[in-house]
Enzyme design. Sequence first.
Site, PDB file in Angstrom:
ATOM      1  N   TRP A 131      -2.052 -17.189 -19.362  1.00 19.95           N
ATOM      2  CA  TRP A 131      -0.074 -17.388 -18.818  1.00 19.95           C
ATOM      3  C   TRP A 131      -0.374 -17.502 -17.511  1.00 19.95           C
ATOM      4  O   TRP A 131       0.912 -18.549 -17.328  1.00 19.95           O
ATOM      5  CB  TRP A 131       0.311 -15.791 -18.944  1.00 19.95           C
ATOM      6  CG  TRP A 131       1.765 -15.805 -18.884  1.00 19.95           C
ATOM      7  CD1 TRP A 131       2.079 -17.161 -18.931  1.00 19.95           C
ATOM      8  CD2 TRP A 131       2.385 -14.926 -18.633  1.00 19.95           C
ATOM      9  NE1 TRP A 131       3.836 -16.299 -18.394  1.00 19.95           N
ATOM     10  CE2 TRP A 131       3.813 -15.231 -18.859  1.00 19.95           C
ATOM     11  CE3 TRP A 131       2.398 -13.253 -18.664  1.00 19.95           C
ATOM     12  CZ2 TRP A 131       5.318 -14.686 -18.797  1.00 19.95           C
ATOM     13  CZ3 TRP A 131       3.569 -13.240 -18.772  1.00 19.95           C
ATOM     14  CH2 TRP A 131       5.022 -13.114 -18.735  1.00 19.95           C
ATOM     15  N   TYR A 164       2.926 -20.793 -23.871  1.00 21.77           N
ATOM     16  CA  TYR A 164       2.638 -20.997 -22.256  1.00 21.77           C
ATOM     17  C   TYR A 164       2.545 -22.006 -21.789  1.00 21.77           C
ATOM     18  O   TYR A 164       1.902 -23.204 -22.354  1.00 21.77           O
ATOM     19  CB  TYR A 164       1.048 -20.206 -22.232  1.00 21.77           C
ATOM     20  CG  TYR A 164       0.484 -18.858 -22.241  1.00 21.77           C
ATOM     21  CD1 TYR A 164       2.230 -18.413 -22.504  1.00 21.77           C
ATOM     22  CD2 TYR A 164      -0.512 -18.149 -22.685  1.00 21.77           C
ATOM     23  CE1 TYR A 164       1.602 -16.328 -23.411  1.00 21.77           C
ATOM     24  CE2 TYR A 164      -0.593 -16.988 -22.624  1.00 21.77           C
ATOM     25  CZ  TYR A 164       0.055 -15.897 -22.326  1.00 21.77           C
ATOM     26  OH  TYR A 164      -0.090 -15.130 -23.374  1.00 21.77           O
ATOM     27  N   GLN A 287      -2.421  -6.473 -28.838  1.00 19.95           N
ATOM     28  CA  GLN A 287      -2.198  -6.422 -27.598  1.00 19.95           C
ATOM     29  C   GLN A 287      -1.306  -5.676 -27.211  1.00 19.95           C
ATOM     30  O   GLN A 287       0.076  -5.138 -27.647  1.00 19.95           O
ATOM     31  CB  GLN A 287      -1.646  -8.312 -27.647  1.00 19.95           C
ATOM     32  CG  GLN A 287      -2.986  -9.030 -27.648  1.00 19.95           C
ATOM     33  CD  GLN A 287      -2.837  -9.854 -26.673  1.00 19.95           C
ATOM     34  OE1 GLN A 287      -2.100 -10.029 -26.292  1.00 19.95           O
ATOM     35  NE2 GLN A 287      -3.980 -10.895 -27.229  1.00 19.95           N
ATOM     36  N   TRP A 316      -3.237  -5.405 -21.591  1.00 18.63           N
ATOM     37  CA  TRP A 316      -3.049  -6.391 -20.277  1.00 18.63           C
ATOM     38  C   TRP A 316      -1.808  -5.727 -19.506  1.00 18.63           C
ATOM     39  O   TRP A 316      -1.389  -4.726 -19.623  1.00 18.63           O
ATOM     40  CB  TRP A 316      -2.274  -7.235 -21.473  1.00 18.63           C
ATOM     41  CG  TRP A 316      -0.274  -7.855 -21.976  1.00 18.63           C
ATOM     42  CD1 TRP A 316      -0.629  -6.784 -22.686  1.00 18.63           C
ATOM     43  CD2 TRP A 316       0.561  -7.574 -21.104  1.00 18.63           C
ATOM     44  NE1 TRP A 316       0.596  -7.014 -23.272  1.00 18.63           N
ATOM     45  CE2 TRP A 316       1.204  -7.397 -22.341  1.00 18.63           C
ATOM     46  CE3 TRP A 316       1.032  -8.341 -20.229  1.00 18.63           C
ATOM     47  CZ2 TRP A 316       2.770  -7.084 -21.460  1.00 18.63           C
ATOM     48  CZ3 TRP A 316       1.853  -7.998 -19.530  1.00 18.63           C
ATOM     49  CH2 TRP A 316       3.325  -7.507 -20.568  1.00 18.63           C
ATOM     50  N   PRO A 318       0.994  -5.973 -16.004  1.00 17.14           N
ATOM     51  CA  PRO A 318       0.950  -7.954 -14.680  1.00 17.14           C
ATOM     52  C   PRO A 318      -0.178  -8.130 -12.973  1.00 17.14           C
ATOM     53  O   PRO A 318       0.057  -9.190 -13.502  1.00 17.14           O
ATOM     54  CB  PRO A 318       2.336  -7.244 -14.463  1.00 17.14           C
ATOM     55  CG  PRO A 318       2.875  -6.384 -15.805  1.00 17.14           C
ATOM     56  CD  PRO A 318       1.897  -5.417 -15.669  1.00 17.14           C
ATOM     57  N   ASN A 429     -10.781  -9.929  -9.936  1.00 15.67           N
ATOM     58  CA  ASN A 429     -10.732  -8.903 -10.999  1.00 15.67           C
ATOM     59  C   ASN A 429     -11.811  -8.465 -11.704  1.00 15.67           C
ATOM     60  O   ASN A 429     -11.862  -7.562 -12.205  1.00 15.67           O
ATOM     61  CB  ASN A 429      -9.751  -9.432 -11.436  1.00 15.67           C
ATOM     62  CG  ASN A 429      -8.338 -10.423 -11.301  1.00 15.67           C
ATOM     63  OD1 ASN A 429      -7.813  -8.880 -10.317  1.00 15.67           O
ATOM     64  ND2 ASN A 429      -7.496 -11.254 -11.858  1.00 15.67           N
TER      65      ASN A 429
END
Length: 467
Positions: A131, A164, A287, A316, A318, A429
């Site tokens: 994204w 996206y 998801q 997922w 933020p 990450n």
Amino acid sequence: MLSAAMGGSARLSQPDVRSPMYTNPEQREDPSVRLSHPDMRKLLSNPSERESYKHPVGPSRSALQRAHLGRAPIASLDCMEEFQGCGGDHVSTRSDSQALVSRQSSIASCLKYKPLGKSGLRVSQLGLGTWVTFSPLVSEETAEEIVTVAYEAGINLFDLSEAYSGGRAEIQLGNILKKKGWRRSSYHVITKVYWNSKGDERGLSRKHIIESVKSSLERLQLDYIDVIIIHRADDMCPMEEVVRAASHCIDQGWCMYWGTSRWSAVEIMEAWTNCRQFNCITPIVEQSEYHLFCRSKTELYLPEIYNKIGVGTMAWSPLAIGLISSKMDDGMPVFTRQSFKKKYTSSISWNEDETQASGNVKDQGYTWLKDKAGTEDGRKQQARLRELAQLAERLGCSLTQLSVAWSLKNEKLHCVLVGATTVEQLLENINSLQVLPKLKSEHIDALERILDNKPIRPRVVSTLEQR
């Protein structure tokens, strides 16, 4: 011979030494050693150099090989779970690849692969959510480097959406995959259907689903998509039409599997029931938003869905996908995604329909829960974030790494999506895998004490009691 004459199957108890494929177990190479073609030619031409390619083995290993002469090697489940062999596709050809591979060697050794739901599709426990990677704020060169580093680190799943950057994300990823020439079986592409820049094209009609999948294939320049995700359920469209359209796309070979995103447990069960009723292909994954402050659905209801109908969970958050930086501003993480349509005042939830891409780098971003900073809830939230940051500092990691490692600690998750706008952020990450072994039971207890939001299933109330 006797067993063969009696109709049974003859099986040699010893290996056939006459076979050209026979090799003495005493001279076999260690399976962990991989030789290139020049090394193999050198080895065959000069057998005396064979010992230089072998790892030292003790007498016990040699005795074990002699004891198991003629038996096929048996791979343990643990070895299969941590199997990292991906052929030659994961070898970089860049001039600076040696330093990069050395940094990622320890990372790849920790990365595991799991079946997505109860399907046979094995995905890495970390997936790349694109994204923010393919947003207008990131250059094409940087985006290509991020995708390359993720692939070389062992990530084999790339998550996209037709919305996206208005379809630009699919075009960019398609160009990267075509340029790199990676083996198609070594990576999985996931894209979402439903959200569109034009309001009149939104929905889950058969027409829109089929047109969206075809358009995504053209932008990605691929023969098929691994998984299409139906993003949000459509109240204006019958569930039968949705499952029939998704099954039709699979039958045509445009995609291999389908799943859902932001669907409730009731909607997932309805879709599965319709699939069984009309002999359609069932979904394999949901998801779901899952992070330190959003836990109920993923921890209470999705594991039950998985146990009953085999729908896995892809999480997922933020913080993990790069929407929020791990840098603190007055005790609060800072948004990195620019130009939000509205500020978040009611809940800690980020929906893709509530944000839009913007090419203006000068747009003013908003801090997390900025509007609630002066309220009592806002002050409590900031206090929790400060304590979480202190806990992360004691563990020697960032708040982002703590959040991703905490998510990976949930064994019910099949994949956690991470994202980045820079290579450094992506490596940060991915290095959450190094934090995972450090999260002991005392750290989990401290984290639960700080959050104080462990979800509890509501008590079942009988109909008679309701009356």
